[in-house]
Each structure stands twice: as C-alpha cells, then as structure tokens.
Design a protein around this motif. Sequence first.
Motif, mmCIF file in Angstrom:
data_model
loop_
_atom_site.group_PDB
_atom_site.id
_atom_site.type_symbol
_atom_site.label_atom_id
_atom_site.label_comp_id
_atom_site.label_asym_id
_atom_site.label_seq_id
_atom_site.Cartn_x
_atom_site.Cartn_y
_atom_site.Cartn_z
ATOM 1 N N LYS A 160 0.820 -1.214 0.000
ATOM 2 C CA LYS A 160 0.000 0.000 0.000
ATOM 3 C C LYS A 160 0.857 1.268 0.000
ATOM 4 O O LYS A 160 0.651 2.177 -0.818
ATOM 5 C CB LYS A 160 -0.935 -0.023 1.214
ATOM 6 N N GLU A 161 1.803 1.348 0.894
ATOM 7 C CA GLU A 161 2.636 2.544 1.016
ATOM 8 C C GLU A 161 3.530 2.726 -0.209
ATOM 9 O O GLU A 161 3.722 3.846 -0.692
ATOM 10 C CB GLU A 161 3.476 2.495 2.302
ATOM 11 N N VAL A 162 4.086 1.650 -0.711
ATOM 12 C CA VAL A 162 4.935 1.729 -1.902
ATOM 13 C C VAL A 162 4.120 2.229 -3.090
ATOM 14 O O VAL A 162 4.564 3.084 -3.861
ATOM 15 C CB VAL A 162 5.563 0.347 -2.223
ATOM 16 N N LEU A 163 2.921 1.719 -3.252
ATOM 17 C CA LEU A 163 2.057 2.139 -4.355
ATOM 18 C C LEU A 163 1.677 3.621 -4.239
ATOM 19 O O LEU A 163 1.608 4.324 -5.249
ATOM 20 C CB LEU A 163 0.804 1.260 -4.422
ATOM 21 N N LYS A 164 1.453 4.075 -3.005
ATOM 22 C CA LYS A 164 1.168 5.514 -2.813
ATOM 23 C C LYS A 164 2.335 6.360 -3.263
ATOM 24 O O LYS A 164 2.159 7.386 -3.914
ATOM 25 C CB LYS A 164 0.871 5.804 -1.334
ATOM 26 N N GLU A 165 3.559 5.935 -2.920
ATOM 27 C CA GLU A 165 4.767 6.684 -3.316
ATOM 28 C C GLU A 165 4.942 6.678 -4.821
ATOM 29 O O GLU A 165 5.309 7.692 -5.418
ATOM 30 C CB GLU A 165 5.993 6.116 -2.617
ATOM 31 N N LEU A 166 4.718 5.556 -5.444
ATOM 32 C CA LEU A 166 4.863 5.458 -6.894
ATOM 33 C C LEU A 166 3.835 6.322 -7.624
ATOM 34 O O LEU A 166 4.082 6.782 -8.740
ATOM 35 C CB LEU A 166 4.730 4.007 -7.353
ATOM 36 N N ALA A 167 2.673 6.530 -7.015
ATOM 37 C CA ALA A 167 1.616 7.309 -7.654
ATOM 38 C C ALA A 167 1.899 8.800 -7.654
ATOM 39 O O ALA A 167 1.257 9.551 -8.361
ATOM 40 C CB ALA A 167 0.289 7.029 -6.939
ATOM 41 N N LYS A 168 2.875 9.243 -6.850
ATOM 42 C CA LYS A 168 3.195 10.678 -6.771
ATOM 43 C C LYS A 168 3.879 11.165 -8.040
ATOM 44 O O LYS A 168 4.551 10.530 -8.722
ATOM 45 C CB LYS A 168 4.079 10.960 -5.559
#
Length: 73
Positions: free
Chosen positions: A65-73
């Motif tokens: 979840k957190e990795v995907l949030k970072e990648l979405a930035k």
Amino acid sequence: METKIRKIGNSLGVTLPKQLIEELHLKNGDTLTIEKQEGNIKLKPIDPEFEQWAEAYRQANVDYKEVLKELAK
C-alpha cells in the motif's frame, strides 16, 4: 428465455436452456454465484483463474500500500 423450477432431491432447481449455456460457454461442473438483487436472482459464472488473479491483486494492494502511494506521486 423461460425455465421451470423443478424438484431435485430435497431441493428445488432450474435447468438452463442450451442457447444460454452455449452463449456463456458453460460446461458441466462449472460454478455459479447466486445473488439476490431487489427481488431478482442473478447467476454469475465464476472463473477460477480470474479469482486467483483478483485475490493476488488485492493482497498486493494490502502488502504494498505505502509503496504504491509513493509510486503514484
């Protein structure tokens, strides 16, 4: 299309018309989900391969979840 409710052992069941079986590519042993929606019955075929993929996708979203949030930035 119409079909009749029939007694099958201690249960009731319906037979699916051949045309519907062919259109949905159903075969003996396939699994269907049954949903009640606003007084209607909805039958939906289950694709085991898709279900496995969908579960892996859901799990990856939880695990990363957190990795995907970072990648979405």
